[in-house]
Write a protein that holds these residues in place. Structure first.
Motif, PDB file in Angstrom:
ATOM      1  N   GLU A   1       1.398  -3.297  -0.673  1.00  0.00           N
ATOM      2  CA  GLU A   1       0.682  -2.393   0.232  1.00  0.00           C
ATOM      3  C   GLU A   1       1.259  -2.530   1.623  1.00  0.00           C
ATOM      4  O   GLU A   1       1.352  -3.643   2.156  1.00  0.00           O
ATOM      5  CB  GLU A   1      -0.807  -2.757   0.264  1.00  0.00           C
ATOM      6  CG  GLU A   1      -1.611  -1.969  -0.743  1.00  0.00           C
ATOM      7  CD  GLU A   1      -3.093  -2.221  -0.606  1.00  0.00           C
ATOM      8  OE1 GLU A   1      -3.807  -2.027  -1.601  1.00  0.00           O
ATOM      9  OE2 GLU A   1      -3.533  -2.632   0.485  1.00  0.00           O
ATOM     10  N   PHE A   2       1.630  -1.393   2.176  1.00  0.00           N
ATOM     11  CA  PHE A   2       2.179  -1.387   3.527  1.00  0.00           C
ATOM     12  C   PHE A   2       1.134  -0.903   4.518  1.00  0.00           C
ATOM     13  O   PHE A   2       0.306  -0.047   4.182  1.00  0.00           O
ATOM     14  CB  PHE A   2       3.388  -0.438   3.613  1.00  0.00           C
ATOM     15  CG  PHE A   2       4.615  -0.963   2.933  1.00  0.00           C
ATOM     16  CD1 PHE A   2       5.413  -1.911   3.545  1.00  0.00           C
ATOM     17  CD2 PHE A   2       4.977  -0.507   1.677  1.00  0.00           C
ATOM     18  CE1 PHE A   2       6.545  -2.391   2.920  1.00  0.00           C
ATOM     19  CE2 PHE A   2       6.107  -0.984   1.046  1.00  0.00           C
ATOM     20  CZ  PHE A   2       6.888  -1.930   1.670  1.00  0.00           C
TER      21      PHE A   2
ATOM     22  N   ALA B   1       3.296 -14.316  -4.945  1.00  0.00           N
ATOM     23  CA  ALA B   1       3.122 -13.229  -3.980  1.00  0.00           C
ATOM     24  C   ALA B   1       2.963 -13.766  -2.561  1.00  0.00           C
ATOM     25  O   ALA B   1       3.510 -13.202  -1.608  1.00  0.00           O
ATOM     26  CB  ALA B   1       1.916 -12.378  -4.370  1.00  0.00           C
ATOM     27  N   LEU B   2       2.225 -14.864  -2.417  1.00  0.00           N
ATOM     28  CA  LEU B   2       2.031 -15.437  -1.080  1.00  0.00           C
ATOM     29  C   LEU B   2       3.358 -15.918  -0.496  1.00  0.00           C
ATOM     30  O   LEU B   2       3.656 -15.689   0.686  1.00  0.00           O
ATOM     31  CB  LEU B   2       1.039 -16.608  -1.150  1.00  0.00           C
ATOM     32  CG  LEU B   2      -0.410 -16.233  -1.468  1.00  0.00           C
ATOM     33  CD1 LEU B   2      -1.257 -17.495  -1.645  1.00  0.00           C
ATOM     34  CD2 LEU B   2      -1.001 -15.352  -0.370  1.00  0.00           C
ATOM     35  N   THR B   3       4.172 -16.554  -1.336  1.00  0.00           N
ATOM     36  CA  THR B   3       5.480 -17.037  -0.884  1.00  0.00           C
ATOM     37  C   THR B   3       6.376 -15.875  -0.491  1.00  0.00           C
ATOM     38  O   THR B   3       7.053 -15.913   0.551  1.00  0.00           O
ATOM     39  CB  THR B   3       6.158 -17.837  -2.029  1.00  0.00           C
ATOM     40  OG1 THR B   3       5.270 -18.860  -2.448  1.00  0.00           O
ATOM     41  CG2 THR B   3       7.451 -18.455  -1.577  1.00  0.00           C
ATOM     42  N   ILE B   4       6.378 -14.824  -1.307  1.00  0.00           N
ATOM     43  CA  ILE B   4       7.227 -13.672  -1.011  1.00  0.00           C
ATOM     44  C   ILE B   4       6.783 -13.012   0.292  1.00  0.00           C
ATOM     45  O   ILE B   4       7.602 -12.647   1.133  1.00  0.00           O
ATOM     46  CB  ILE B   4       7.187 -12.675  -2.186  1.00  0.00           C
ATOM     47  CG1 ILE B   4       7.984 -13.253  -3.357  1.00  0.00           C
ATOM     48  CG2 ILE B   4       7.749 -11.318  -1.785  1.00  0.00           C
ATOM     49  CD1 ILE B   4       7.845 -12.470  -4.631  1.00  0.00           C
ATOM     50  N   LYS B   5       5.485 -12.879   0.484  1.00  0.00           N
ATOM     51  CA  LYS B   5       4.971 -12.250   1.710  1.00  0.00           C
ATOM     52  C   LYS B   5       5.432 -13.047   2.939  1.00  0.00           C
ATOM     53  O   LYS B   5       5.875 -12.477   3.939  1.00  0.00           O
ATOM     54  CB  LYS B   5       3.442 -12.187   1.647  1.00  0.00           C
ATOM     55  CG  LYS B   5       2.802 -11.352   2.726  1.00  0.00           C
ATOM     56  CD  LYS B   5       1.353 -11.021   2.370  1.00  0.00           C
ATOM     57  CE  LYS B   5       0.727 -10.098   3.379  1.00  0.00           C
ATOM     58  NZ  LYS B   5       0.218 -10.809   4.556  1.00  0.00           N
TER      59      LYS B   5
ATOM     60  N   ILE C   1       0.598  -8.188  -1.357  1.00  0.00           N
ATOM     61  CA  ILE C   1       1.511  -8.120  -2.510  1.00  0.00           C
ATOM     62  C   ILE C   1       0.785  -8.668  -3.727  1.00  0.00           C
ATOM     63  O   ILE C   1       0.063  -9.660  -3.632  1.00  0.00           O
ATOM     64  CB  ILE C   1       2.785  -8.957  -2.268  1.00  0.00           C
ATOM     65  CG1 ILE C   1       3.506  -8.500  -0.998  1.00  0.00           C
ATOM     66  CG2 ILE C   1       3.723  -8.886  -3.461  1.00  0.00           C
ATOM     67  CD1 ILE C   1       4.853  -9.163  -0.789  1.00  0.00           C
ATOM     68  N   ASN C   2       0.946  -7.994  -4.849  1.00  0.00           N
ATOM     69  CA  ASN C   2       0.494  -8.542  -6.131  1.00  0.00           C
ATOM     70  C   ASN C   2       1.672  -8.576  -7.078  1.00  0.00           C
ATOM     71  O   ASN C   2       2.465  -7.634  -7.128  1.00  0.00           O
ATOM     72  CB  ASN C   2      -0.589  -7.652  -6.756  1.00  0.00           C
ATOM     73  CG  ASN C   2      -1.845  -7.660  -5.940  1.00  0.00           C
ATOM     74  OD1 ASN C   2      -2.431  -8.698  -5.679  1.00  0.00           O
ATOM     75  ND2 ASN C   2      -2.261  -6.482  -5.507  1.00  0.00           N
TER      76      ASN C   2
END
Lengths: 81, 81
Positions: free
Chosen positions: B46-47, A19-23, A37-38
């Motif tokens: 979450e936006f 999730a951190l990478t995608i964010k 993001i989760n």
């Protein structure tokens, strides 16, 4: 035929590296409105008719193979018979 | 704050390597009543409030980064405001 869904999430407070990478990558692509993001991993499992309690069977499968209780929480739901 | 869920599955007919491995390992562990397994990857996003159409934004994110349309199908649902 019974269908069961096992849904596996990270426990609160455990880092979710995907999730951190995608964010970070979304932000590089210009998607800056994301607060958090989760990731959730799910398995949709169909059991043959000789399995009498598919939810209990799925719980055993989760605990023996699919879930790491140190970092994961999971939920089993019956999706259909 | 809007919450959206992106759910990503393999297209029908596309091999799901993780599911095949899990099915094999479950069978080795004695769980022989499994007819089929499908894996589903989901992202709960979450936006922040300045994103006006979170579902449309999530669709763009899925198409730009998260989904490979050759092998994946996806669904976006609003999970809460």
């Amino acid at each position: 035929m019974s269908r069961v869904r096992i849904e596996i999430k990270y426990l609160k407070g455990v880092e979710d590296p995907e999730a951190l990478t995608i964010k970070k990558n979304l932000s590089i692509l210009g998607f800056t409105g994301v607060s958090s993001i989760n990731t959730v991993r799910s398995y949709e499992i169909e059991f043959s008719d000789d399995v009498r309690d598919p939810v209990a069977e799925a719980r055993k499968m989760a605990e023996k193979l699919l879930v790491n209780p140190v970092i994961h929480d999971y939920e089993v739901t019956l999706a259909g018979e």
